[in-house]
Each structure stands twice: as C-alpha cells, then as structure tokens.
Design an enzyme around this catalytic site. Structure first.
Site, PDB file in Angstrom:
ATOM      1  N   PRO A  98      -9.868  -1.832   2.319  1.00 17.59           N
ATOM      2  CA  PRO A  98      -9.942  -0.375   2.249  1.00 17.59           C
ATOM      3  C   PRO A  98     -10.628   0.167   1.010  1.00 17.59           C
ATOM      4  O   PRO A  98     -10.465  -0.370  -0.091  1.00 17.59           O
ATOM      5  CB  PRO A  98      -8.464   0.057   2.280  1.00 17.59           C
ATOM      6  CG  PRO A  98      -7.684  -1.140   1.920  1.00 17.59           C
ATOM      7  CD  PRO A  98      -8.486  -2.327   2.377  1.00 17.59           C
ATOM      8  N   ASN A  99     -11.386   1.209   1.245  1.00 16.29           N
ATOM      9  CA  ASN A  99     -12.091   1.987   0.214  1.00 16.29           C
ATOM     10  C   ASN A  99     -13.301   1.270  -0.386  1.00 16.29           C
ATOM     11  O   ASN A  99     -14.045   1.868  -1.168  1.00 16.29           O
ATOM     12  CB  ASN A  99     -11.127   2.423  -0.912  1.00 16.29           C
ATOM     13  CG  ASN A  99      -9.983   3.241  -0.363  1.00 16.29           C
ATOM     14  OD1 ASN A  99     -10.210   4.237   0.314  1.00 16.29           O
ATOM     15  ND2 ASN A  99      -8.749   2.824  -0.595  1.00 16.29           N
ATOM     16  N   ARG A 144     -17.360   5.408  -5.607  1.00 15.72           N
ATOM     17  CA  ARG A 144     -15.930   5.392  -5.891  1.00 15.72           C
ATOM     18  C   ARG A 144     -15.680   4.907  -7.329  1.00 15.72           C
ATOM     19  O   ARG A 144     -16.017   3.768  -7.669  1.00 15.72           O
ATOM     20  CB  ARG A 144     -15.276   4.409  -4.916  1.00 15.72           C
ATOM     21  CG  ARG A 144     -13.853   4.097  -5.210  1.00 15.72           C
ATOM     22  CD  ARG A 144     -13.373   2.901  -4.414  1.00 15.72           C
ATOM     23  NE  ARG A 144     -11.977   2.689  -4.698  1.00 15.72           N
ATOM     24  CZ  ARG A 144     -11.332   1.564  -4.473  1.00 15.72           C
ATOM     25  NH1 ARG A 144     -11.961   0.544  -3.921  1.00 15.72           N
ATOM     26  NH2 ARG A 144     -10.069   1.458  -4.779  1.00 15.72           N
ATOM     27  N   TYR A 195     -15.577   0.356 -10.792  1.00 20.05           N
ATOM     28  CA  TYR A 195     -16.121  -0.571  -9.789  1.00 20.05           C
ATOM     29  C   TYR A 195     -17.634  -0.716  -9.830  1.00 20.05           C
ATOM     30  O   TYR A 195     -18.198  -1.473  -9.040  1.00 20.05           O
ATOM     31  CB  TYR A 195     -15.673  -0.121  -8.389  1.00 20.05           C
ATOM     32  CG  TYR A 195     -14.173  -0.113  -8.236  1.00 20.05           C
ATOM     33  CD1 TYR A 195     -13.442  -1.292  -8.302  1.00 20.05           C
ATOM     34  CD2 TYR A 195     -13.463   1.086  -8.053  1.00 20.05           C
ATOM     35  CE1 TYR A 195     -12.061  -1.291  -8.186  1.00 20.05           C
ATOM     36  CE2 TYR A 195     -12.087   1.103  -7.930  1.00 20.05           C
ATOM     37  CZ  TYR A 195     -11.388  -0.086  -7.995  1.00 20.05           C
ATOM     38  OH  TYR A 195     -10.029  -0.100  -7.882  1.00 20.05           O
ATOM     39  N   ASN A 244     -11.847  -9.540  -0.328  1.00 19.66           N
ATOM     40  CA  ASN A 244     -11.338  -8.521  -1.250  1.00 19.66           C
ATOM     41  C   ASN A 244     -10.444  -7.584  -0.437  1.00 19.66           C
ATOM     42  O   ASN A 244     -10.937  -6.688   0.246  1.00 19.66           O
ATOM     43  CB  ASN A 244     -12.479  -7.736  -1.897  1.00 19.66           C
ATOM     44  CG  ASN A 244     -11.959  -6.758  -2.942  1.00 19.66           C
ATOM     45  OD1 ASN A 244     -10.773  -6.425  -2.965  1.00 19.66           O
ATOM     46  ND2 ASN A 244     -12.833  -6.280  -3.814  1.00 19.66           N
ATOM     47  N   ALA A 250      -6.395  -2.527  -2.063  1.00 23.29           N
ATOM     48  CA  ALA A 250      -4.995  -2.250  -2.408  1.00 23.29           C
ATOM     49  C   ALA A 250      -4.004  -3.033  -1.548  1.00 23.29           C
ATOM     50  O   ALA A 250      -2.861  -3.257  -1.952  1.00 23.29           O
ATOM     51  CB  ALA A 250      -4.717  -0.751  -2.304  1.00 23.29           C
ATOM     52  N   HIS A 286      -1.786  -5.945  -2.903  1.00 20.44           N
ATOM     53  CA  HIS A 286      -0.571  -5.788  -3.688  1.00 20.44           C
ATOM     54  C   HIS A 286       0.705  -5.664  -2.844  1.00 20.44           C
ATOM     55  O   HIS A 286       1.790  -5.697  -3.384  1.00 20.44           O
ATOM     56  CB  HIS A 286      -0.730  -4.583  -4.622  1.00 20.44           C
ATOM     57  CG  HIS A 286      -2.063  -4.579  -5.329  1.00 20.44           C
ATOM     58  ND1 HIS A 286      -2.492  -5.646  -6.094  1.00 20.44           N
ATOM     59  CD2 HIS A 286      -3.087  -3.679  -5.337  1.00 20.44           C
ATOM     60  CE1 HIS A 286      -3.718  -5.374  -6.569  1.00 20.44           C
ATOM     61  NE2 HIS A 286      -4.093  -4.198  -6.117  1.00 20.44           N
ATOM     62  N   ASP A 332       0.054 -13.363   5.723  1.00 16.89           N
ATOM     63  CA  ASP A 332       0.355 -14.246   6.856  1.00 16.89           C
ATOM     64  C   ASP A 332      -0.896 -14.542   7.673  1.00 16.89           C
ATOM     65  O   ASP A 332      -1.061 -15.661   8.180  1.00 16.89           O
ATOM     66  CB  ASP A 332       1.416 -13.611   7.769  1.00 16.89           C
ATOM     67  CG  ASP A 332       2.819 -13.722   7.184  1.00 16.89           C
ATOM     68  OD1 ASP A 332       2.978 -14.380   6.138  1.00 16.89           O
ATOM     69  OD2 ASP A 332       3.753 -13.151   7.780  1.00 16.89           O
ATOM     70  N   GLU A 377      -9.616 -15.040  -2.777  1.00 15.31           N
ATOM     71  CA  GLU A 377      -9.402 -13.607  -2.996  1.00 15.31           C
ATOM     72  C   GLU A 377     -10.260 -13.163  -4.177  1.00 15.31           C
ATOM     73  O   GLU A 377     -10.268 -13.828  -5.223  1.00 15.31           O
ATOM     74  CB  GLU A 377      -7.916 -13.371  -3.291  1.00 15.31           C
ATOM     75  CG  GLU A 377      -7.579 -11.904  -3.526  1.00 15.31           C
ATOM     76  CD  GLU A 377      -6.117 -11.714  -3.960  1.00 15.31           C
ATOM     77  OE1 GLU A 377      -5.281 -12.613  -3.732  1.00 15.31           O
ATOM     78  OE2 GLU A 377      -5.844 -10.662  -4.542  1.00 15.31           O
ATOM     79  N   HIS A 407     -11.677  -9.710  -6.631  1.00 20.60           N
ATOM     80  CA  HIS A 407     -11.568  -8.306  -7.037  1.00 20.60           C
ATOM     81  C   HIS A 407     -12.678  -8.004  -8.023  1.00 20.60           C
ATOM     82  O   HIS A 407     -12.976  -8.829  -8.902  1.00 20.60           O
ATOM     83  CB  HIS A 407     -10.216  -8.037  -7.700  1.00 20.60           C
ATOM     84  CG  HIS A 407      -9.076  -8.259  -6.776  1.00 20.60           C
ATOM     85  ND1 HIS A 407      -8.691  -7.332  -5.840  1.00 20.60           N
ATOM     86  CD2 HIS A 407      -8.254  -9.322  -6.617  1.00 20.60           C
ATOM     87  CE1 HIS A 407      -7.673  -7.820  -5.144  1.00 20.60           C
ATOM     88  NE2 HIS A 407      -7.384  -9.022  -5.599  1.00 20.60           N
ATOM     89  N   SER A 447     -12.577  -5.485 -10.237  1.00 17.71           N
ATOM     90  CA  SER A 447     -11.958  -5.087 -11.508  1.00 17.71           C
ATOM     91  C   SER A 447     -10.970  -6.153 -11.979  1.00 17.71           C
ATOM     92  O   SER A 447     -10.604  -7.063 -11.221  1.00 17.71           O
ATOM     93  CB  SER A 447     -11.245  -3.743 -11.338  1.00 17.71           C
ATOM     94  OG  SER A 447     -10.172  -3.887 -10.432  1.00 17.71           O
ATOM     95  N   ARG A 459      -4.809  -3.689 -15.424  1.00 15.84           N
ATOM     96  CA  ARG A 459      -4.759  -2.299 -14.979  1.00 15.84           C
ATOM     97  C   ARG A 459      -3.293  -1.895 -14.784  1.00 15.84           C
ATOM     98  O   ARG A 459      -2.414  -2.444 -15.439  1.00 15.84           O
ATOM     99  CB  ARG A 459      -5.608  -2.140 -13.719  1.00 15.84           C
ATOM    100  CG  ARG A 459      -7.096  -2.451 -13.969  1.00 15.84           C
ATOM    101  CD  ARG A 459      -7.928  -2.264 -12.716  1.00 15.84           C
ATOM    102  NE  ARG A 459      -7.900  -0.872 -12.261  1.00 15.84           N
ATOM    103  CZ  ARG A 459      -8.310  -0.493 -11.048  1.00 15.84           C
ATOM    104  NH1 ARG A 459      -8.780  -1.395 -10.187  1.00 15.84           N
ATOM    105  NH2 ARG A 459      -8.249   0.778 -10.698  1.00 15.84           N
ATOM    106  N   ARG A 510      -0.924  -3.367  -9.746  1.00 11.36           N
ATOM    107  CA  ARG A 510      -2.097  -4.167  -9.345  1.00 11.36           C
ATOM    108  C   ARG A 510      -2.014  -5.611  -9.838  1.00 11.36           C
ATOM    109  O   ARG A 510      -2.819  -6.455  -9.463  1.00 11.36           O
ATOM    110  CB  ARG A 510      -3.381  -3.553  -9.905  1.00 11.36           C
ATOM    111  CG  ARG A 510      -3.704  -2.207  -9.341  1.00 11.36           C
ATOM    112  CD  ARG A 510      -5.076  -1.745  -9.798  1.00 11.36           C
ATOM    113  NE  ARG A 510      -5.179  -0.303  -9.731  1.00 11.36           N
ATOM    114  CZ  ARG A 510      -5.540   0.390  -8.655  1.00 11.36           C
ATOM    115  NH1 ARG A 510      -5.859  -0.232  -7.540  1.00 11.36           N
ATOM    116  NH2 ARG A 510      -5.585   1.709  -8.677  1.00 11.36           N
TER     117      ARG A 510
HETATM  118  C1  DQA Z   1      -9.854  -3.976  -6.014  1.00 10.25           C
HETATM  119  C2  DQA Z   1      -8.598  -3.817  -6.886  1.00 10.25           C
HETATM  120  C3  DQA Z   1      -7.499  -3.150  -6.102  1.00 10.25           C
HETATM  121  O1  DQA Z   1      -6.356  -2.960  -6.921  1.00 10.25           O
HETATM  122  C4  DQA Z   1      -7.951  -1.796  -5.598  1.00 10.25           C
HETATM  123  O2  DQA Z   1      -6.936  -1.212  -4.820  1.00 10.25           O
HETATM  124  C5  DQA Z   1      -9.226  -1.856  -4.866  1.00 10.25           C
HETATM  125  C6  DQA Z   1     -10.299  -2.662  -5.425  1.00 10.25           C
HETATM  126  C7  DQA Z   1     -11.027  -4.558  -6.834  1.00 10.25           C
HETATM  127  O3  DQA Z   1     -11.972  -5.044  -6.213  1.00 10.25           O
HETATM  128  O4  DQA Z   1     -11.022  -4.486  -8.060  1.00 10.25           O
HETATM  129  O5  DQA Z   1      -9.411  -1.205  -3.853  1.00 10.25           O
HETATM  130  O6  DQA Z   1      -9.568  -4.883  -4.987  1.00 10.25           O
END
Ligand code: DQA
Length: 144
Positions: A9-10, A17, A22, A73, A76, A79, A86, A97, A99, A101, A106, A110
């Site tokens: 997401p996002n 964003r 990011y 990735n 959120a 977390h 699963d 995995e 990220h 950031s 942070r 997170r």
């Molecule tokens: C993220 C870190 C997450 O905490 C955050 O919710 C994101 C981006 C990252 O790529 O740094 O959406 O996954």
C-alpha cells in the site's frame, strides 16, 4: 530465474509521497530500472503493486509456481499483517522483505515486522538500493 517484485500500500505514490522519506523516484521509474537490472543478470522479472491486503495475498498465491524468488515491500502491512506473513510462509518461495526507509530508526510501530520471520532476509534504509541488493541475494541463492 523468475523474480517477482511486489509492492504494498501507498507505494504507487512513490515520487510524490513524503519525498523527504522515500525519495523522488516513482514506482514506474524504479520498476524500469529493476527490469533492466534483471535483464542484465538474465533473470525474468514481474512487478506488481496493490493497496489491498487480500489482493497482495492473491498475487503471492498466483506467483507461487512461477517465482523462484520474491522481493516484497509490504508497506505498513509489514507491521501488523499476520495474513501476509502466513501467505509468504505458505508458498515456499524465498522472499526478501525490503523497505526504502530505515524502519528501525523511525516511529516505534515501524520497528517490528511480523512478516520478517517468514522471509529469508530483510533489507531497509538504503532507498531503492534495497531492491537491487535483494535481487542479487536471490540470484546468489540460485534457481529452483
Ligand atoms: C515502507 C516503510 C513502512 O513503514 C511504510 O508504511 C511504507 C513504506 C518503506 O519502504 O520504507 O509504506 O515499507
């Protein structure tokens, strides 16, 4: 070797964003760079993104036979989504995995990833480089 790049997401809003967190590269630009990198390494790459937990699970399931490795990735969802954890554990495809950031430096919520234990590795805090390093690690592990 077949590699799935999966963003949660996002991450579709990368570039606009919170650029101070990011960066300014869009997801489309990142995917172009990752595709070129994979091609150079003779790997096949698919890139997918969804803002929806269930759809991310469906994408993981749909790629379980195709993918030799996954760069994920979960945004959120990292977390708190036991369902995604699963899903990763269910498909037996080595998953790293990533990220952009540094999630360890942070907000406290997170710092924990519930998905990490189902993954073969976790990379964070190096911007888009995390994705390229993850591809390298998967390639080192070799194809099925
Ligand atoms: C993220 C870190 C997450 O905490 C955050 O919710 C994101 C981006 C990252 O790529 O740094 O959406 O996954």
């Amino acid at each position: 070797m077949n590699i799935l790049i999966l963003n949660g997401p996002n991450l579709n809003l990368l570039g606009e964003r919170e650029p101070e967190v990011y960066g300014t590269m869009t997801l489309a630009q990142l995917n172009v760079q990752l595709a070129a990198y994979a091609k150079k390494k003779k790997a096949s790459l698919r890139a997918r993104q969804s803002n929806h937990e269930g759809e991310l699970i469906d994408i993981l399931h749909a790629h379980r036979k195709w993918a030799d490795g996954i760069v994920f990735n979960p945004g959120a969802y990292s977390h708190y989504s036991y369902a995604l954890r699963d899903a990763v554990a269910s498909i037996c495809v080595p998953t790293i995995e990533v990220h952009l950031s540094n999630i360890k430096k942070r907000e406290p919520f997170r710092r924990i990833s519930v998905i990490e234990p189902a993954c073969v590795g976790q990379l964070y805090g190096k911007g888009s480089a995390s994705y390229f390093t993850a591809i390298d690690r998967l390639l080192k592990k070799g194809s099925k």
